[in-house]
Design a protein around this motif. Structure first.
Motif, PDB file in Angstrom:
ATOM      1  N   ALA A 176       0.847  -1.194   0.000  1.00 59.89           N
ATOM      2  CA  ALA A 176       0.000   0.000   0.000  1.00 59.89           C
ATOM      3  C   ALA A 176       0.883   1.243   0.000  1.00 59.89           C
ATOM      4  O   ALA A 176       0.614   2.222  -0.700  1.00 59.89           O
ATOM      5  N   LYS A 177       1.943   1.185   0.791  1.00 59.93           N
ATOM      6  CA  LYS A 177       2.892   2.285   0.867  1.00 59.93           C
ATOM      7  C   LYS A 177       3.481   2.573  -0.522  1.00 59.93           C
ATOM      8  O   LYS A 177       3.613   3.719  -0.915  1.00 59.93           O
ATOM      9  N   GLN A 213       5.700   8.792  -7.040  1.00 59.77           N
ATOM     10  CA  GLN A 213       7.105   8.973  -7.391  1.00 59.77           C
ATOM     11  C   GLN A 213       7.843   7.649  -7.428  1.00 59.77           C
ATOM     12  O   GLN A 213       8.574   7.354  -8.365  1.00 59.77           O
ATOM     13  N   ALA A 214       7.628   6.861  -6.385  1.00 63.12           N
ATOM     14  CA  ALA A 214       8.325   5.579  -6.309  1.00 63.12           C
ATOM     15  C   ALA A 214       7.922   4.705  -7.486  1.00 63.12           C
ATOM     16  O   ALA A 214       8.757   4.059  -8.109  1.00 63.12           O
ATOM     17  N   ILE A 215       6.624   4.737  -7.828  1.00 66.49           N
ATOM     18  CA  ILE A 215       6.154   3.902  -8.939  1.00 66.49           C
ATOM     19  C   ILE A 215       6.819   4.340 -10.236  1.00 66.49           C
ATOM     20  O   ILE A 215       7.355   3.522 -10.991  1.00 66.49           O
ATOM     21  N   VAL A 216       6.827   5.669 -10.472  1.00 65.48           N
ATOM     22  CA  VAL A 216       7.399   6.181 -11.723  1.00 65.48           C
ATOM     23  C   VAL A 216       8.872   5.785 -11.829  1.00 65.48           C
ATOM     24  O   VAL A 216       9.317   5.246 -12.843  1.00 65.48           O
ATOM     25  N   PHE A 217       9.634   6.020 -10.748  1.00 68.97           N
ATOM     26  CA  PHE A 217      11.060   5.725 -10.831  1.00 68.97           C
ATOM     27  C   PHE A 217      11.331   4.230 -10.958  1.00 68.97           C
ATOM     28  O   PHE A 217      12.242   3.817 -11.659  1.00 68.97           O
ATOM     29  N   THR A 218      10.503   3.434 -10.286  1.00 73.56           N
ATOM     30  CA  THR A 218      10.692   2.000 -10.388  1.00 73.56           C
ATOM     31  C   THR A 218      10.511   1.519 -11.823  1.00 73.56           C
ATOM     32  O   THR A 218      11.165   0.594 -12.273  1.00 73.56           O
ATOM     33  N   ILE A 219       9.600   2.192 -12.543  1.00 78.68           N
ATOM     34  CA  ILE A 219       9.327   1.754 -13.911  1.00 78.68           C
ATOM     35  C   ILE A 219      10.226   2.453 -14.920  1.00 78.68           C
ATOM     36  O   ILE A 219      10.693   1.843 -15.878  1.00 78.68           O
TER      37      ILE A 219
END
Lengths: 322, 269
Positions: B32-33, B39-45
């Motif tokens: 959930a975090k 931001q974390a999602i964008v950078f991870t991808i």
């Protein structure tokens, strides 16, 4: 025999670092009655947080034993965790979860069923006036709201003993007063509250008993009234004309030097004799008398003034907090 | 109002049941975090997509491949391995963050199953790696990657999550032993670069100087990449599979041992 809620017997905690060792608790003894609001008052580094960590099963003491309702915090740590709640100086809720989700998560970890934890969350959100913010991420909460949520989370398991480690440090006066009301309301439900604080006012306002600790041990314990009476009823603050006489004056009247004055304690009828002794040492530029406060108790037993400034980050195993 | 000790709760689920419940609850919290941090999602991808584009179109033309093999087909199964490792490595920062914020203290003062904060984290990062692998796979299809369609793909996906699982335990061990999230950030990631570049992930090992080729051959990441390629490109179990599974077990056991030891030591002064 009425059981004690928290019993500490000769607790030592020695932190062993590479370069040095630090004795955080040094033969601490404490007995807290069920239903009490017991304040542990002491300066920074006195061992308050260390004691809370031991009592809440986070730290195994070097020697000595601590019992919560007769359960050993080391050997029966699991059972102790079932009956305690902890709220710290830093609100330890998850910022990205909503208030409700934080309470549901805590409920799950307490082993509550789905229905139980949903009901408990609703109840706590109402009690702590967080209904409107319940479904917002907690990173949008104000400092006071976070503390309230933290307090609510610590009550999720319906604890018998609640440990509050410096619950109002860093809060403004209004928020602090509101939190005091919450603490009193929790106490009214029969929950034993163990509270550490470095604010004398807080101990005076909330606690039925106070233990003053310094350098890892309890130096004095009693009700606020008892503590005040042990140091005498009247405090004389004497300022000699000649500052070089401070030491001599302090010795003559049996007082302590505080900020260029000598503070002496006496029973009400002893004021004149203290003054006579003082004047025999040298002329005074000012004299004030006040009735003893917990500040004076603190000074008398720890040898220094209670601190009012913000404390540095508490010592955890990690030595730092954000 | 009662201040007497209440009788012990007898309606408690069993220990193993609670271990599972708590692990799932804490894994859910970690996911959930992640989900709520755009931001974390964008950078991870973005990072793996950049790697794909960079190696496909910038370096790819200069990299020699065996005759008849398209570079992109070697690249994508390599990059998913690299990213399974990256995804797992973020566990060290997350564990360290929770320690620093006091959240771990709260968990440890609750009747939480003792190791659930660790297993929950590992589970979350394993699943996250599985998602990331799918995203890279789809991006790969867009840039010309052509796998062997069949059960080998599913097996590769499970294998990649298994690899992430093993590495996540190493990352957790790092997380519980470093002193701050900042240290975890560098200690958790720095070793991934030499491991993934000195391997068969981006280039054939045969083009490296002897000494490096020797390291690249025994490098577990080479085994992971080759085992994945076998499944994805040929639908076959490559000879690297044995080493891959052995390495995963070693990482999980050593990492798990160090994690649990570090975790239990936290209660000592």
């Amino acid at each position: 025999m009425s059981e004690t809620a928290v019993l500490a017997e000769d607790v030592d905690v020695v932190y062993t670092g590479r370069q040095s060792t630090k004795r955080a608790l040094d033969g601490l003894n404490l007995s807290i009655a069920p239903g009490a609001v017991h304040a542990i008052l002491g300066p920074n580094g006195a061992g308050k947080t260390t004691f809370i960590r031991v009592a809440t099963t986070l730290l195994i003491p070097t020697s000595g034993r601590v019992f919560v309702h007769g359960l050993d915090v080391v050997r029966q740590a699991g059972s102790v965790r079932d009956i305690i709640g902890v709220a710290g100086q830093y609100a330890t809720v998850d910022e990205s979860l909503t208030g409700r989700e934080n309470l549901l998560l805590t409920g799950t970890l307490y082993g509550l069923s789905r229905e139980e934890r949903a009901a408990r969350a609703v109840d706590l959100l109402e009690r702590f006036d967080l209904v409107d913010a319940a479904d917002r991420a907690t990173k949008t909460y104000s400092g006071g709201m976070r503390r309230r949520l933290d307090l609510a989370a610590s009550l999720t398991g319906d604890p018998q003993v609640l440990f509050l480690d410096e619950p109002t440090t860093g809060l403004d006066v209004r928020t602090r007063n509101a939190l005091w009301e919450e603490v009193r309301a929790i106490a009214d439900r029969g929950v034993t509250i163990v509270l550490t604080t470095q604010y004398l006012e807080e101990a005076d306002a909330l606690a039925s008993r106070i233990s003053i600790i310094d350098a890892g041990r309890v130096v004095v314990e009693g009700t606020p009234a008892e503590l005040k009476s042990t140091v005498g009823e009247e405090i004389l603050t004497l300022k000699p004309v000649d500052n070089h006489l401070l030491g001599t004056l302090a010795e003559a009247v049996g007082g302590e030097i505080v900020e260029g004055t000598v503070r002496a304690r006496t029973a009400r009828h002893g004021v004149t004799s203290v003054l006579e002794t003082a004047l025999a040492v040298g002329p005074l530029s000012s004299v004030t008398t006040t009735t003893a406060s917990l500040d004076d108790v603190f000074l008398a037993y720890t040898g220094h003034i209670a601190e009012d400034e913000q404390p540095p980050a508490p010592t955890s195993r990690w030595g730092r907090r954000r | 109002m009662s201040t007497m000790t209440r009788p012990a709760r007898t309606d408690r689920p069993s220990r193993s049941r609670r271990f599972i419940t708590d692990t799932l609850a804490l894994a859910g919290r970690s996911l959930a975090k992640f989900r709520r941090n755009p931001q974390a999602i964008v950078f991870t991808i973005v990072q793996p997509v950049m790697f794909v584009l960079l190696f496909r179109y910038v370096f790819g033309g200069a990299i020699q491949t065996p005759p008849g093999v398209d570079y992109v087909n070697l690249l994508i199964p390599g990059i998913v391995v690299q990213n399974a490792l990256f995804s797992a490595a973020s566990a060290s920062v997350a564990i360290s963050d929770d320690l620093a914020s006091g959240f771990t203290d709260r968990l440890r003062s609750l009747p939480t199953a003792r190791l659930a904060p660790l297993t929950g984290r590992v589970l979350a990062d394993t699943l996250r790696a599985g998602l990331l692998v799918i995203v890279i796979f789809l991006v790969g299809l867009l840039v010309g990657f052509r796998p062997e369609w069949g059960p080998g793909l599913l097996a590769a996906w499970l294998l990649l999550m298994l690899i992430a699982f093993g590495f996540a335990w190493i990352a957790v061990a790092i997380g519980v032993s470093v002193k701050s999230p900042e240290v975890a950030q560098s200690a958790g990631f720095i070793w991934i670069f030499p491991l993934t570049f000195a391997s068969s992930v981006f280039v054939p090992v045969s083009t490296m100087p002897d000494w490096l080729a020797w390291f690249a051959t025994i490098n577990p990441v080479t085994q992971f990449a080759n085992a994945t390629r076998g499944l994805v490109l040929l639908g076959e179990v490559d000879s690297a599979m044995g080493w891959t599974l052995l390495w995963v077990v070693i990482f999980a056991v050593v990492g798990g041992f160090l994690s649990i030891r570090g975790w239990n030591r936290m209660t000592r002064a």
